[in-house]
Design an enzyme around this catalytic site. Structure first.
Site, PDB file in Angstrom:
ATOM      1  N   GLY A  81       0.831  -1.212   0.000  1.00 17.06           N
ATOM      2  CA  GLY A  81       0.000   0.000   0.000  1.00 17.06           C
ATOM      3  C   GLY A  81       0.857   1.251   0.000  1.00 17.06           C
ATOM      4  CB  SER A  96       0.025   4.019  -4.581  1.00 20.45           C
ATOM      5  OG  SER A  96      -1.143   3.578  -3.914  1.00 20.45           O
ATOM      6  NE  ARG A  97      -4.755   6.078  -2.880  1.00 20.09           N
ATOM      7  CZ  ARG A  97      -5.634   5.912  -1.892  1.00 20.09           C
ATOM      8  NH1 ARG A  97      -5.910   6.909  -1.075  1.00 20.09           N
ATOM      9  NH2 ARG A  97      -6.243   4.744  -1.705  1.00 20.09           N
ATOM     10  CG  ASN A 119       1.114   1.551   4.846  1.00 15.25           C
ATOM     11  OD1 ASN A 119       0.914   2.292   5.796  1.00 15.25           O
ATOM     12  ND2 ASN A 119       0.639   1.823   3.617  1.00 15.25           N
ATOM     13  CB  SER A 126      -4.849   1.801  13.897  1.00 13.85           C
ATOM     14  OG  SER A 126      -5.678   2.849  14.367  1.00 13.85           O
ATOM     15  CE1 TYR A 130      -8.121   0.661   9.839  1.00 12.11           C
ATOM     16  CE2 TYR A 130      -8.282   1.569  12.049  1.00 12.11           C
ATOM     17  CZ  TYR A 130      -7.639   1.493  10.832  1.00 12.11           C
ATOM     18  OH  TYR A 130      -6.510   2.246  10.601  1.00 12.11           O
ATOM     19  CE  LYS A 140      -5.024  -0.987  10.587  1.00 13.24           C
ATOM     20  NZ  LYS A 140      -3.881  -1.147   9.672  1.00 13.24           N
TER      21      LYS A 140
END
Ligand code: NAP
Length: 242
Positions: free
Chosen positions: A12, A14-15, A85, A137, A150, A154
């Site tokens: 992940g 790219s951003r 990530n 997170s 989520y 995490k």
């Protein structure tokens, strides 16, 4: 910090936070590879910018993870640092959450960490050196209403990382977890202004983080200075969870 010729793979990348990690390692002389799912134009531009390798593949795909790691290892002759990530949110209260929102988040955020660690760890163990850094997170530490999927993904990363850290420590491979707080990326920019204000008021330093501040903690854990740190969970959150 000197990462000259170090070989790094970021999922992940790219951003957002992943991109900041790729850029920071590249600035410090590393050879970088990153994966992404759909943002091909952005990824192509970053690939050119860092003179690295880019792989379009879904992080939750076990076979694709193995192929990606093998391609990087073949190109470079090894792999020094893996940063897991890639991550998504599909928020909703448990009583309204549908099965696909649960499965999508768990496979993208948690299964992906298994996929890439499974693929990369034999090479690192053979080398007798390697760093695996997993981006969890603060929600994995505290939970959050509306984010059970989520939070579970995490928190799961933390248990996975501590277990893997124990399995590979004697072979010179460290495994650590970063728990970012609120970071300015596409993931958070849709949060309503009112909610954002409430979050800022709860953060002791009274501001959000920039992706580069998370990247800095990853570079530290990947550096020689962190050689005796393994199985740890480090919150980079402006004091939110202290
Ligand atoms: P982001 O801006 O939304 O970027 C997510 C990155 O992951 C993109 O490069 C995206 O690629 C990639 N990605 C998403 N799903 C993927 C998949 N299935 N396979 C491969 N790549 C995939 O997110 P971010 O805020 O930088 O978050 C990065 C990580 O930090 C996540 O694990 C997130 O949970 C964690 N985190 C973020 C915050 C925060 O406040 N932002 C706080 C704590 C933890 P595409 O561009 O192709 O979609």
């Amino acid at each position: 910090m000197d990462f000259k010729d170090s070989r790094i793979l970021v999922t992940g990348g790219s951003r957002g936070i992943g991109r900041a990690i790729v850029e920071a390692f590249a600035r410090h002389g590393a050879r970088t590879a990153f994966t992404y799912r759909s943002s091909a134009d952005v990824a192509e531009a970053l690939k050119e910018q860092v003179k690295g390798l880019a792989f379009q593949c879904d992080a939750s795909d076990f076979a694709a993870a193995e192929a990606t790691v093998n391609a990087a290892v073949e190109q470079w002759g090894g792999l020094d640092i893996l940063v897991n990530n890639a991550g998504i949110t599909r928020d909703g209260l448990v009583m309204r959450m549908n099965e696909s929102d649960w499965d999508h988040v768990i496979t993208t955020n948690l299964k992906s960490v298994f996929n890439y660690s499974r693929a990369a760890s034999p090479t690192m163990m053979r080398q007798r050196s390697g760093r695996i850094i997993n981006i969890s997170s603060v929600i994995g530490l505290t939970g959050n209403a509306g984010q059970a999927n989520y939070a579970a993904s995490k928190s799961g990363m933390i248990g996975f990382s501590k277990s893997l850290a124990k399995e590979v420590a004697a072979r010179g491979v460290t495994v650590n977890v970063i728990c970012p707080g609120y970071v300015e990326t596409d993931m958070t920019n849709t949060i309503h202004k009112k909610i954002k204000e409430q979050i800022m008021n709860a953060i002791p330093v009274r501001r959000s983080a920039m992706p580069e501040e998370i990247a800095a903690s990853v570079l530290f854990l990947a550096s020689h200075d962190a050689s005796y740190i393994t199985g740890q969970v480090i919150a980079v959150d402006g004091g939110l969870t202290m």
